[in-house]
Design an enzyme around this catalytic site. Structure first.
Site, PDB file in Angstrom:
ATOM      1  N   LYS A  54       0.838  -1.199   0.000  1.00 48.84           N
ATOM      2  CA  LYS A  54       0.000   0.000   0.000  1.00 48.84           C
ATOM      3  C   LYS A  54       0.880   1.259   0.000  1.00 48.84           C
ATOM      4  O   LYS A  54       0.602   2.230  -0.700  1.00 48.84           O
ATOM      5  CB  LYS A  54      -0.951  -0.024   1.214  1.00 48.84           C
ATOM      6  CG  LYS A  54      -2.043  -1.079   1.038  1.00 48.84           C
ATOM      7  CD  LYS A  54      -2.839  -1.378   2.291  1.00 48.84           C
ATOM      8  CE  LYS A  54      -3.763  -2.571   2.022  1.00 48.84           C
ATOM      9  NZ  LYS A  54      -4.513  -3.044   3.179  1.00 48.84           N
ATOM     10  N   GLN A  98      -4.341  -1.733   9.405  1.00 49.65           N
ATOM     11  CA  GLN A  98      -4.324  -3.059   8.788  1.00 49.65           C
ATOM     12  C   GLN A  98      -5.008  -4.060   9.722  1.00 49.65           C
ATOM     13  O   GLN A  98      -4.636  -4.200  10.882  1.00 49.65           O
ATOM     14  CB  GLN A  98      -2.863  -3.490   8.518  1.00 49.65           C
ATOM     15  CG  GLN A  98      -2.747  -4.787   7.745  1.00 49.65           C
ATOM     16  CD  GLN A  98      -3.349  -4.701   6.339  1.00 49.65           C
ATOM     17  OE1 GLN A  98      -3.156  -3.730   5.618  1.00 49.65           O
ATOM     18  NE2 GLN A  98      -4.101  -5.729   5.952  1.00 49.65           N
ATOM     19  N   ASP A 121     -10.865   2.948   3.928  1.00 48.62           N
ATOM     20  CA  ASP A 121     -11.219   1.535   3.765  1.00 48.62           C
ATOM     21  C   ASP A 121     -12.736   1.356   3.718  1.00 48.62           C
ATOM     22  O   ASP A 121     -13.224   0.251   3.486  1.00 48.62           O
ATOM     23  CB  ASP A 121     -10.651   0.726   4.945  1.00 48.62           C
ATOM     24  CG  ASP A 121      -9.560  -0.241   4.501  1.00 48.62           C
ATOM     25  OD1 ASP A 121      -9.402  -0.418   3.277  1.00 48.62           O
ATOM     26  OD2 ASP A 121      -8.889  -0.823   5.372  1.00 48.62           O
TER      27      ASP A 121
END
Ligand code: NDP
Length: 285
Positions: A54, A98, A121
């Site tokens: 990422k 994460q 997200d």
């Protein structure tokens, strides 16, 4: 094989190039450089690889990144304090924690601590509510990537029968809203669905987000259907999707492979969301 292969690697490259151009335009027109904050707790090797990818993707499209790496024994309170501080930090546009965190940390509490304006997200209750309400907001990356692939493949969604197998908050449920917004007729199948093959055979667009290797075979697919396989399953025979690719590609009109289908789209859509968050924050300030 008769199905056209929908190449997620190629589409994700195109999306990233588009984002890189748009980041440059945004900065040239007086905007700030978008910044993604990544947070990683613990030593899970797969999570380290995901976060590194990422950060690399950010660099490639001109998005800045700040990385916070915390030891596995970090308390939930300390993590929540960091996530809230990133929400208050004017120099951060997107927050990516994460998941999953170590067992002693409640992922729902972490998600709830994310500032919805920076929820790249698309996991917070605010983002989910906006999506269900058909209002603009940050959409979770994998479902957004599925729609991007369908558009790229030229799949007609208006009036189409779409069947999603799987109803998770992460993939299945956002897809219900995204496909409804495109005027598809949507069915969500799951583990209690009676006669799954018959339900799936109705689909012009069949999306598998189950987590069971090769669950969907030829008997689940209407000839000519577009099949999107979200599944990523590590097996003794390597990485497998939720669809039996060999059998289904004889029948489907178009199909995504695993790997190289939906997988590469997730990071590309994270870049899209980070730029969108930066633009929307700059409008509000
Ligand atoms: P979840 O485990 O959260 O949800 C799985 C869903 O599948 C549930 O709704 C479950 O039904 C349903 N299901 C399970 N078994 C069956 C069955 N035999 N028949 C019909 N339905 C069934 O998974 P996720 O949505 O998080 O992930 C799904 C897959 O997608 C996984 O392989 C995951 O690795 C992959 N994935 C890939 C991503 C990518 O970037 N490509 C990102 C995220 C996920 P019920 O609700 O009744 O239990």
């Amino acid at each position: 094989m008769s199905a056209k292969i929908i190449d997620g690697k190629q589409v994700s490259t195109e999306v990233r190039e588009r984002v890189a151009d748009q980041v440059a335009e945004f900065i040239a027109s007086g905007g700030h450089q978008p910044v993604l904050a990544t947070v990683l707790v613990g030593d899970d090797p797969a999570s380290h690889v995901y976060v590194a990818n990422k950060i690399k993707a950010c660099e490639a499209v001109g998005i800045g990144s700040v990385h916070h790496e915390l030891p596995a024994e970090t308390s939930q309170d300390d993590l929540l304090t960091l996530v809230r501080a990133l929400g208050d930090d004017d120099g951060v546009d997107g927050i990516l924690v994460q998941l999953p965190p170590p067992d002693h940390i409640d992922p729902d509490a972490v998600i709830a601590a994310i500032d919805p304006a920076k929820d790249v997200d698309g996991l917070t209750a605010t983002s989910a509510g906006l999506l269900v309400g058909g209002r603009p907001g940050l959409v979770s990356c994998t479902p957004a990537g599925v729609i991007e692939l369908l558009d790229h493949a030229g799949t007609e969604l208006e009036g189409a029968e779409a069947v999603i197998v799987g109803r998770s908050n992460l993939v299945g449920k956002p897809l219900i809203s995204l496909l409804l917004a495109r005027n598809a007729t949507v069915t969500a199948a799951h583990s209690r669905t009676r006669d799954l093959p018959a339900v799936c055979r109705r689909a012009d667009v069949l999306i598998a987000a189950v987590g069971v290797p090769e669950l969907l075979g030829a008997e689940h697919v209407k000839p000519g259907a577009t099949v999107i396989d979200v599944g990523i399953n590590r097996t003794d025979d390597g990485l497998k999707g939720d669809v039996d690719f060999e059998a289904v590609s004889e029948i489907a009109g178009a199909i995504t492979p695993v790997p190289g289908g939906v997988g590469p789209m997730t990071i590309a859509m994270l870049m899209v969301n980070t730029l969108a968050a930066a633009k929307s924050r700059s409008k509000q300030s």
